[in-house]
Motif scaffolding. Structure first.
Motif, PDB file in Angstrom:
ATOM      1  N   GLU A 133      11.595   8.987   7.988  1.00 19.61           N
ATOM      2  CA  GLU A 133      11.445   7.545   8.101  1.00 19.61           C
ATOM      3  C   GLU A 133       9.842   7.380   7.453  1.00 19.61           C
ATOM      4  O   GLU A 133       9.484   6.633   6.777  1.00 19.61           O
ATOM      5  CB  GLU A 133      11.519   6.981   9.146  1.00 19.61           C
ATOM      6  CG  GLU A 133      11.116   5.592   9.574  1.00 19.61           C
ATOM      7  CD  GLU A 133      11.343   5.010  11.058  1.00 19.61           C
ATOM      8  OE1 GLU A 133      11.232   3.533  10.961  1.00 19.61           O
ATOM      9  OE2 GLU A 133      11.519   5.598  11.798  1.00 19.61           O
ATOM     10  N   LEU A 134       8.843   8.122   8.124  1.00 21.16           N
ATOM     11  CA  LEU A 134       7.636   8.085   7.696  1.00 21.16           C
ATOM     12  C   LEU A 134       7.354   8.013   6.146  1.00 21.16           C
ATOM     13  O   LEU A 134       6.641   7.194   5.492  1.00 21.16           O
ATOM     14  CB  LEU A 134       6.636   8.809   8.322  1.00 21.16           C
ATOM     15  CG  LEU A 134       5.184   9.062   7.923  1.00 21.16           C
ATOM     16  CD1 LEU A 134       4.609   7.817   8.331  1.00 21.16           C
ATOM     17  CD2 LEU A 134       4.336  10.223   8.540  1.00 21.16           C
ATOM     18  N   ASN A 135       7.896   8.971   5.912  1.00 16.98           N
ATOM     19  CA  ASN A 135       7.766   9.258   4.194  1.00 16.98           C
ATOM     20  C   ASN A 135       8.587   8.401   3.357  1.00 16.98           C
ATOM     21  O   ASN A 135       7.998   8.129   2.282  1.00 16.98           O
ATOM     22  CB  ASN A 135       8.420  10.993   3.685  1.00 16.98           C
ATOM     23  CG  ASN A 135       7.436  11.778   4.187  1.00 16.98           C
ATOM     24  OD1 ASN A 135       6.107  12.061   3.586  1.00 16.98           O
ATOM     25  ND2 ASN A 135       7.318  12.806   5.203  1.00 16.98           N
ATOM     26  N   MET A 136       9.659   7.876   3.876  1.00 14.20           N
ATOM     27  CA  MET A 136      10.450   7.000   2.882  1.00 14.20           C
ATOM     28  C   MET A 136       9.697   5.433   2.852  1.00 14.20           C
ATOM     29  O   MET A 136       9.571   5.029   1.807  1.00 14.20           O
ATOM     30  CB  MET A 136      11.864   6.935   3.475  1.00 14.20           C
ATOM     31  CG  MET A 136      12.591   8.020   3.093  1.00 14.20           C
ATOM     32  SD  MET A 136      12.406   8.658   1.247  1.00 14.20           S
ATOM     33  CE  MET A 136      13.420   7.311   0.590  1.00 14.20           C
ATOM     34  N   GLU A 137       9.118   5.216   4.191  1.00 17.22           N
ATOM     35  CA  GLU A 137       8.321   3.882   4.305  1.00 17.22           C
ATOM     36  C   GLU A 137       7.035   4.119   3.472  1.00 17.22           C
ATOM     37  O   GLU A 137       6.615   3.136   2.842  1.00 17.22           O
ATOM     38  CB  GLU A 137       7.992   3.684   5.579  1.00 17.22           C
ATOM     39  CG  GLU A 137       9.307   3.130   6.571  1.00 17.22           C
ATOM     40  CD  GLU A 137       8.961   2.724   7.871  1.00 17.22           C
ATOM     41  OE1 GLU A 137       7.687   2.660   8.268  1.00 17.22           O
ATOM     42  OE2 GLU A 137       9.887   2.640   8.665  1.00 17.22           O
ATOM     43  N   THR A 138       6.211   5.229   3.610  1.00 15.41           N
ATOM     44  CA  THR A 138       5.138   5.455   2.647  1.00 15.41           C
ATOM     45  C   THR A 138       5.461   5.327   1.058  1.00 15.41           C
ATOM     46  O   THR A 138       4.748   4.670   0.318  1.00 15.41           O
ATOM     47  CB  THR A 138       4.410   6.695   2.914  1.00 15.41           C
ATOM     48  OG1 THR A 138       4.218   6.767   4.484  1.00 15.41           O
ATOM     49  CG2 THR A 138       3.327   6.975   2.276  1.00 15.41           C
ATOM     50  N   ALA A 139       6.626   5.929   0.795  1.00 11.47           N
ATOM     51  CA  ALA A 139       7.109   5.670  -0.805  1.00 11.47           C
ATOM     52  C   ALA A 139       7.141   4.223  -1.151  1.00 11.47           C
ATOM     53  O   ALA A 139       6.748   3.728  -2.015  1.00 11.47           O
ATOM     54  CB  ALA A 139       8.222   6.726  -0.836  1.00 11.47           C
ATOM     55  N   THR A 140       7.911   3.589  -0.170  1.00 13.46           N
ATOM     56  CA  THR A 140       8.185   2.308  -0.334  1.00 13.46           C
ATOM     57  C   THR A 140       6.924   1.266  -0.316  1.00 13.46           C
ATOM     58  O   THR A 140       6.730   0.457  -1.497  1.00 13.46           O
ATOM     59  CB  THR A 140       8.988   1.658   0.730  1.00 13.46           C
ATOM     60  OG1 THR A 140      10.313   2.256   0.544  1.00 13.46           O
ATOM     61  CG2 THR A 140       9.274  -0.093   0.390  1.00 13.46           C
ATOM     62  N   LEU A 141       5.810   1.680   0.386  1.00 14.75           N
ATOM     63  CA  LEU A 141       4.461   1.011   0.323  1.00 14.75           C
ATOM     64  C   LEU A 141       3.949   1.080  -0.866  1.00 14.75           C
ATOM     65  O   LEU A 141       3.336   0.179  -1.444  1.00 14.75           O
ATOM     66  CB  LEU A 141       3.632   1.395   1.639  1.00 14.75           C
ATOM     67  CG  LEU A 141       4.039   0.727   2.742  1.00 14.75           C
ATOM     68  CD1 LEU A 141       3.475   1.467   3.922  1.00 14.75           C
ATOM     69  CD2 LEU A 141       3.815  -0.580   2.881  1.00 14.75           C
ATOM     70  N   ILE A 142       4.080   2.582  -1.309  1.00 16.51           N
ATOM     71  CA  ILE A 142       3.439   2.918  -2.715  1.00 16.51           C
ATOM     72  C   ILE A 142       4.102   2.011  -3.899  1.00 16.51           C
ATOM     73  O   ILE A 142       3.331   1.529  -4.741  1.00 16.51           O
ATOM     74  CB  ILE A 142       3.207   4.311  -3.027  1.00 16.51           C
ATOM     75  CG1 ILE A 142       2.452   5.002  -1.850  1.00 16.51           C
ATOM     76  CG2 ILE A 142       2.611   4.579  -4.442  1.00 16.51           C
ATOM     77  CD1 ILE A 142       2.547   6.507  -1.775  1.00 16.51           C
ATOM     78  N   ARG A 143       5.293   2.005  -3.867  1.00 12.48           N
ATOM     79  CA  ARG A 143       5.915   1.238  -5.020  1.00 12.48           C
ATOM     80  C   ARG A 143       5.397  -0.313  -4.780  1.00 12.48           C
ATOM     81  O   ARG A 143       5.460  -1.185  -5.785  1.00 12.48           O
ATOM     82  CB  ARG A 143       7.409   1.549  -4.748  1.00 12.48           C
ATOM     83  CG  ARG A 143       7.738   2.926  -5.129  1.00 12.48           C
ATOM     84  CD  ARG A 143       9.360   3.250  -5.267  1.00 12.48           C
ATOM     85  NE  ARG A 143       9.591   4.656  -5.379  1.00 12.48           N
ATOM     86  CZ  ARG A 143       9.411   5.264  -6.677  1.00 12.48           C
ATOM     87  NH1 ARG A 143       8.933   4.694  -7.559  1.00 12.48           N
ATOM     88  NH2 ARG A 143       9.764   6.548  -6.473  1.00 12.48           N
TER      89      ARG A 143
END
Length: 98
Positions: free
Chosen positions: A58-68
Motif C-alpha cells: 500500500e505504501l509503495n502504490m500510494e507513493t507511485a500514485t502521488l508521484i504521478r
C-alpha cells in the motif's frame, strides 16, 4: 522537539519538491523531458517495490500514485518549458540552414 506526523512531513516534502521542480523547469535547469523521465522512473520504482506485506504494498502504490499526481500538477510548467524548447530548437535549425 515537537512531534510531527509522517503525513504532515510527507505533505510538506511533496510541496517543497513540487516548487523546486517548478523553479528548475522555469529557469531552464531541467527541461520537460528530464522531469518527466525522473518522475516516471520514481513512480515505476515504487510500483516494482510493491511486494511483501500489505502495508508495504500500500505504501509503495500510494507513493507511485502521488508521484504521478505531481507530474500532472507540473503539466503547466512542463508545457511552457516544452514550447520554449521547441521554439529555441526551431531558431537553432533556422540558423544552421542559413
Amino acid at each position: 522537539m515537537r512531534q510531527i506526523s509522517a503525513d504532515k512531513t510527507g505533505f510538506a516534502s511533496l510541496t517543497i519538491v513540487e516548487l523546486l521542480l517548478q523553479e528548475l523547469i522555469l529557469k531552464d535547469i531541467l527541461d520537460d523531458r528530464d522531469v518527466k523521465r525522473l518522475l516516471k522512473a520514481a513512480a515505476k520504482r515504487h510500483e516494482k517495490s510493491a511486494n511483501g506485506s500489505p502495508d508495504k504494498i500500500e505504501l509503495n502504490m500510494e507513493t507511485a500514485t502521488l508521484i504521478r499526481l505531481l507530474l500532472e500538477g507540473l503539466q503547466p510548467a512542463l508545457k511552457k518549458a516544452k514550447k520554449k524548447r521547441k521554439s529555441m530548437e526551431k531558431v537553432a535549425l533556422n540558423q544552421t540552414s542559413a
